[in-house]
Design a protein around this motif. Structure first.
Motif, short mmCIF file in Angstrom:
data_model
loop_
_atom_site.label_atom_id
_atom_site.label_comp_id
_atom_site.label_asym_id
_atom_site.label_seq_id
_atom_site.Cartn_x
_atom_site.Cartn_y
_atom_site.Cartn_z
N ALA A 1 53.16 45.37 44.44
CA ALA A 1 52.27 44.34 43.74
C ALA A 1 52.54 44.18 42.54
O ALA A 1 53.22 44.90 41.60
CB ALA A 1 50.93 45.07 43.82
N PRO A 2 52.25 43.16 41.95
CA PRO A 2 52.56 42.90 40.40
C PRO A 2 51.60 43.82 39.68
O PRO A 2 50.26 44.40 40.03
CB PRO A 2 52.00 41.65 40.15
CG PRO A 2 51.75 40.92 41.46
CD PRO A 2 51.63 41.93 42.25
N LEU A 3 52.09 44.20 38.40
CA LEU A 3 51.42 45.38 37.64
C LEU A 3 50.23 44.93 37.02
O LEU A 3 49.05 45.42 37.31
CB LEU A 3 52.33 45.78 36.44
CG LEU A 3 51.93 46.88 35.39
CD1 LEU A 3 51.67 48.23 36.19
CD2 LEU A 3 52.61 46.94 34.41
N SER A 4 49.92 43.52 36.98
CA SER A 4 48.72 42.96 36.56
C SER A 4 47.63 43.11 37.83
O SER A 4 46.52 43.36 37.24
CB SER A 4 49.02 41.39 36.26
OG SER A 4 49.54 40.49 37.18
N LYS A 5 48.11 43.10 39.00
CA LYS A 5 47.25 43.34 40.09
C LYS A 5 46.55 44.51 40.10
O LYS A 5 45.49 44.66 40.42
CB LYS A 5 47.77 42.63 41.39
CG LYS A 5 46.79 42.49 42.47
CD LYS A 5 47.34 42.06 43.83
CE LYS A 5 46.43 42.02 44.96
NZ LYS A 5 47.05 41.45 46.29
N LEU A 6 47.49 45.53 39.79
CA LEU A 6 47.25 46.83 39.95
C LEU A 6 46.11 47.40 38.77
O LEU A 6 45.46 48.30 38.85
CB LEU A 6 48.12 47.65 39.97
CG LEU A 6 49.34 47.50 40.95
CD1 LEU A 6 50.50 48.53 40.84
CD2 LEU A 6 48.72 47.81 42.24
N ALA A 7 46.04 46.43 37.80
CA ALA A 7 45.06 46.51 36.71
C ALA A 7 43.63 46.40 37.11
O ALA A 7 42.69 46.80 36.61
CB ALA A 7 45.36 45.90 35.40
N ILE A 8 43.64 45.60 38.17
CA ILE A 8 42.14 44.77 38.46
C ILE A 8 41.35 46.13 38.68
O ILE A 8 40.23 46.25 38.15
CB ILE A 8 42.28 43.88 39.49
CG1 ILE A 8 42.89 42.63 39.10
CG2 ILE A 8 40.81 43.59 40.18
CD1 ILE A 8 43.23 41.67 40.34
N VAL A 9 41.53 46.96 39.85
CA VAL A 9 40.86 48.01 40.37
C VAL A 9 40.27 49.09 39.08
O VAL A 9 39.14 49.26 38.99
CB VAL A 9 41.44 48.72 41.39
CG1 VAL A 9 40.32 50.08 41.55
CG2 VAL A 9 41.53 47.95 42.66
N PRO A 10 41.13 49.45 38.08
CA PRO A 10 40.68 50.29 37.26
C PRO A 10 39.55 49.58 36.11
O PRO A 10 38.67 50.15 35.73
CB PRO A 10 42.01 50.68 36.17
CG PRO A 10 43.10 50.29 37.17
CD PRO A 10 42.45 49.30 38.40
N ILE A 11 40.17 48.07 36.16
CA ILE A 11 39.19 47.39 34.93
C ILE A 11 37.69 47.31 35.71
O ILE A 11 36.92 47.56 35.08
CB ILE A 11 39.70 46.26 34.79
CG1 ILE A 11 40.96 46.55 33.77
CG2 ILE A 11 38.76 45.30 34.02
CD1 ILE A 11 41.83 45.33 33.54
#
Length: 170
Positions: free
Chosen positions: A34-44
């Motif tokens: 997964a792109p790192l940017s997509k992995l940021a969605i859940v924590p945000i």
């Protein structure tokens, strides 16, 4: 309140959320990239959801906000611990993270949903102020811890990606 009344009194969106969350947890059982940017969605999303609740709920005060922050700090440490023990691979050029399949996200999602569901029922049905205050604090702690765990995992991936990028630039 009977279990049947609780189930029938639960809004439809809660059951839709459960299906979405379980599908994400089941998907995490398999490895993937997964792109790192997509992995940021859940924590945000979890952090924004928790903070929005702290701001908008008239029952929440400073003690709940401090409890949320304490939960978030503990959660971040837990998330870093969990992620640093997994065998993920970062690609600094594509800015992606390859994650091994794991039951951990499914367990976290399930435990979070069950806890938040239980707390929601308790907060909606509690009759004395001291119990309500305690439930609000527990809810803040759980919300902060969950946001922190996902944030800590993301931070670990981000840190590894940047370290690898810096190493390649040398």
């Amino acid at each position: 309140m009977s279990p049947e009344a609780i189930i029938h009194g639960t809004p439809i969106w809660v059951w839709v959320l459960l299906v979405v969350l379980l599908s994400r947890g089941i998907k995490a059982l398999r490895s993937g990239t997964a792109p790192l940017s997509k992995l940021a969605i859940v924590p945000i999303v979890f952090a924004a959801w928790g903070i929005a609740h702290l701001i908008s709920d008239p029952l929440v005060g400073w003690s709940a906000a401090i409890t949320w922050m304490a939960g978030a700090l503990v959660g971040i440490m837990g998330g870093v611990f969990i992620a640093s023990r997994s065998r993920f691979i970062v690609d600094p050029i594509a800015k992606t993270v390859m994650l091994p399949g794991s039951v951990v996200p499914l367990l976290l999602i399930t435990a979070t949903f069950v806890t938040k569901f239980w707390l929601g029922v308790e907060i909606a049905t509690v009759t004395d102020a001291s119990s309500l205050g305690m439930m609000v604090l527990i809810d803040a702690l759980v919300s902060g811890a969950v946001a922190g765990v996902f944030g800590g995992r993301f931070f670990t991936y981000w840190r590894a990606l940047n370290a690898r990028r810096a190493f390649q630039l040398q």
